[in-house]
Scaffold this motif. Structure first.
Motif, short mmCIF file in Angstrom:
data_model
loop_
_atom_site.label_atom_id
_atom_site.label_comp_id
_atom_site.label_asym_id
_atom_site.label_seq_id
_atom_site.Cartn_x
_atom_site.Cartn_y
_atom_site.Cartn_z
N MET A 136 0.85 -1.20 0.00
CA MET A 136 0.00 0.00 0.00
C MET A 136 0.88 1.25 0.00
N LYS A 137 0.52 2.23 -0.81
CA LYS A 137 1.30 3.46 -0.91
C LYS A 137 1.27 4.22 0.42
N SER A 138 2.31 5.01 0.67
CA SER A 138 2.37 5.76 1.92
C SER A 138 1.29 6.82 2.00
N VAL A 139 0.91 7.39 0.85
CA VAL A 139 -0.19 8.38 0.81
C VAL A 139 -1.08 8.05 -0.38
N THR A 140 -2.37 7.89 -0.12
CA THR A 140 -3.32 7.64 -1.19
C THR A 140 -4.43 8.68 -1.11
N GLU A 141 -4.56 9.48 -2.15
CA GLU A 141 -5.66 10.43 -2.25
C GLU A 141 -6.74 9.78 -3.12
N VAL A 142 -7.87 9.49 -2.51
CA VAL A 142 -8.94 8.78 -3.21
C VAL A 142 -9.72 9.81 -4.03
N ASN A 143 -9.46 9.84 -5.31
CA ASN A 143 -10.03 10.88 -6.18
C ASN A 143 -11.09 10.34 -7.13
N HIS A 144 -11.79 9.31 -6.70
CA HIS A 144 -12.90 8.78 -7.49
C HIS A 144 -13.88 9.91 -7.80
N PRO A 145 -14.48 9.95 -9.00
CA PRO A 145 -15.41 11.03 -9.34
C PRO A 145 -16.54 11.22 -8.33
N LEU A 146 -17.06 10.13 -7.79
CA LEU A 146 -18.14 10.26 -6.80
C LEU A 146 -17.63 10.89 -5.51
N VAL A 147 -16.38 10.57 -5.14
CA VAL A 147 -15.80 11.19 -3.95
C VAL A 147 -15.63 12.69 -4.17
N GLN A 148 -15.12 13.08 -5.34
CA GLN A 148 -14.94 14.51 -5.62
C GLN A 148 -16.28 15.25 -5.60
N HIS A 149 -17.30 14.63 -6.16
CA HIS A 149 -18.63 15.23 -6.16
C HIS A 149 -19.15 15.41 -4.73
N LYS A 150 -19.05 14.35 -3.93
CA LYS A 150 -19.57 14.40 -2.57
C LYS A 150 -18.75 15.35 -1.70
N MET A 151 -17.45 15.44 -1.96
CA MET A 151 -16.62 16.37 -1.19
C MET A 151 -17.03 17.82 -1.45
N THR A 152 -17.39 18.14 -2.69
CA THR A 152 -17.86 19.49 -3.00
C THR A 152 -19.11 19.82 -2.20
N LEU A 153 -20.05 18.89 -2.16
CA LEU A 153 -21.27 19.10 -1.39
C LEU A 153 -20.96 19.21 0.11
N LEU A 154 -20.04 18.39 0.58
CA LEU A 154 -19.68 18.38 1.99
C LEU A 154 -19.04 19.69 2.43
N ARG A 155 -18.22 20.28 1.57
CA ARG A 155 -17.48 21.49 1.93
C ARG A 155 -18.39 22.73 2.01
N ARG A 156 -19.48 22.75 1.28
CA ARG A 156 -20.32 23.95 1.24
C ARG A 156 -20.78 24.35 2.64
N PRO A 198 6.58 6.89 9.22
CA PRO A 198 6.66 6.58 7.78
C PRO A 198 6.07 5.22 7.43
N ASP A 199 5.85 4.37 8.42
CA ASP A 199 5.31 3.03 8.17
C ASP A 199 3.79 3.00 8.15
N VAL A 200 3.14 4.13 8.41
CA VAL A 200 1.67 4.17 8.49
C VAL A 200 1.11 4.78 7.21
N PRO A 201 0.45 3.99 6.36
CA PRO A 201 -0.16 4.55 5.15
C PRO A 201 -1.29 5.52 5.51
N LEU A 202 -1.39 6.59 4.75
CA LEU A 202 -2.46 7.58 4.91
C LEU A 202 -3.41 7.45 3.73
N ILE A 203 -4.70 7.34 4.03
CA ILE A 203 -5.73 7.32 3.01
C ILE A 203 -6.62 8.54 3.26
N THR A 204 -6.75 9.41 2.27
CA THR A 204 -7.49 10.65 2.44
C THR A 204 -8.30 10.97 1.19
N ALA A 205 -9.38 11.74 1.38
CA ALA A 205 -10.20 12.12 0.23
C ALA A 205 -9.68 13.37 -0.45
#
Length: 211
Positions: free
Chosen positions: A1-21, A175-182
């Motif tokens: 697993m990568k050390s940093v993973t930004e989950v940029n699925h289109p549905l995640v990006q859409h929902k993040m926009t709604l969440l941020r408002r 450095p051994d802890v993978p980060l998963i973020t939207a």
């Protein structure tokens, strides 16, 4: 697993926009957080070990797969982390749950622990730590220090929104802890808030007054 993973699925990006408002209601915020959490949880668990399981379907025999080893442990950094526990339980209903409560010492400005309840056999479990915001990473680093002291070895960290400063600080220390973020946002402001961010996640989850 990568050390940093930004989950940029289109549905995640859409929902993040709604969440941020800023006009998004508490009810909507909670539901969106839950939906995004499913994607983050799926990413964080994509490499769990499997073993063969012979079964009978209504049609024939086959060899399926099932999870190997002890149940996953989910650890919430209180209080905002509780907002990500439910989507994780949707994915892993049998997971064990731990909590760590942190407060800031007003003299030293460092995190202090006021609550720590986790399973006793963390060394045998995949441990997923959740906190919606990774800003300075001070709380995350402290929490991971304590969780490792309790025996955890295979740890993943899930955040909803992260700052570049927080990502660097977290991986400089763990450095051994993978980060998963939207989302990895632009920067931290002088008050320590992530920009553009979404304000105080805990306040928005629990309906208390905040930024």
């Amino acid at each position: 697993m990568k050390s940093v993973t930004e989950v940029n699925h289109p549905l995640v990006q859409h929902k993040m926009t709604l969440l941020r408002r800023k006009e998004t209601s508490v009810l909507e915020f909670r539901q969106l957080l839950r939906e995004i959490g499913w994607f983050l949880g799926a990413e964080a668990t994509k490499d769990l070990k499997l073993i063969d399981e012979p079964i009978e379907t209504p049609v024939t025999s086959m060899v399926g797969k099932k999870l190997d080893g002890k149940k996953v442990c989910l650890i919430s950094i209180l209080r905002a982390g509780d907002g990500l526990i439910q989507p994780m339980l949707d994915l892993i209903p049998s997971a064990r749950i731990g909590v760590i409560g942190l407060a800031r010492d007003e003299e030293t400005l460092m995190p202090t622990k006021y609550c720590f309840k986790v399973p006793k056999d963390l060394e045998n479990r995949v441990t997923i730590v959740v906190d919606p915001m990774l800003a300075t990473a001070g709380s995350a680093i402290f929490a991971l220090d304590e969780i490792k002291k309790a025996g955890a070895k295979d740890i993943r960290f899930i955040s909803l929104v992260s700052s570049p400063e927080g990502v660097k600080a977290l991986h400089d220390r763990h450095p051994d802890v993978p980060l998963i973020t939207a989302a990895i946002d632009d920067h931290l402001n002088e008050a320590g808030y992530i920009v553009p961010g979404l304000g105080d996640a805990g306040d928005r989850i629990f309906g208390t007054k905040g930024v």
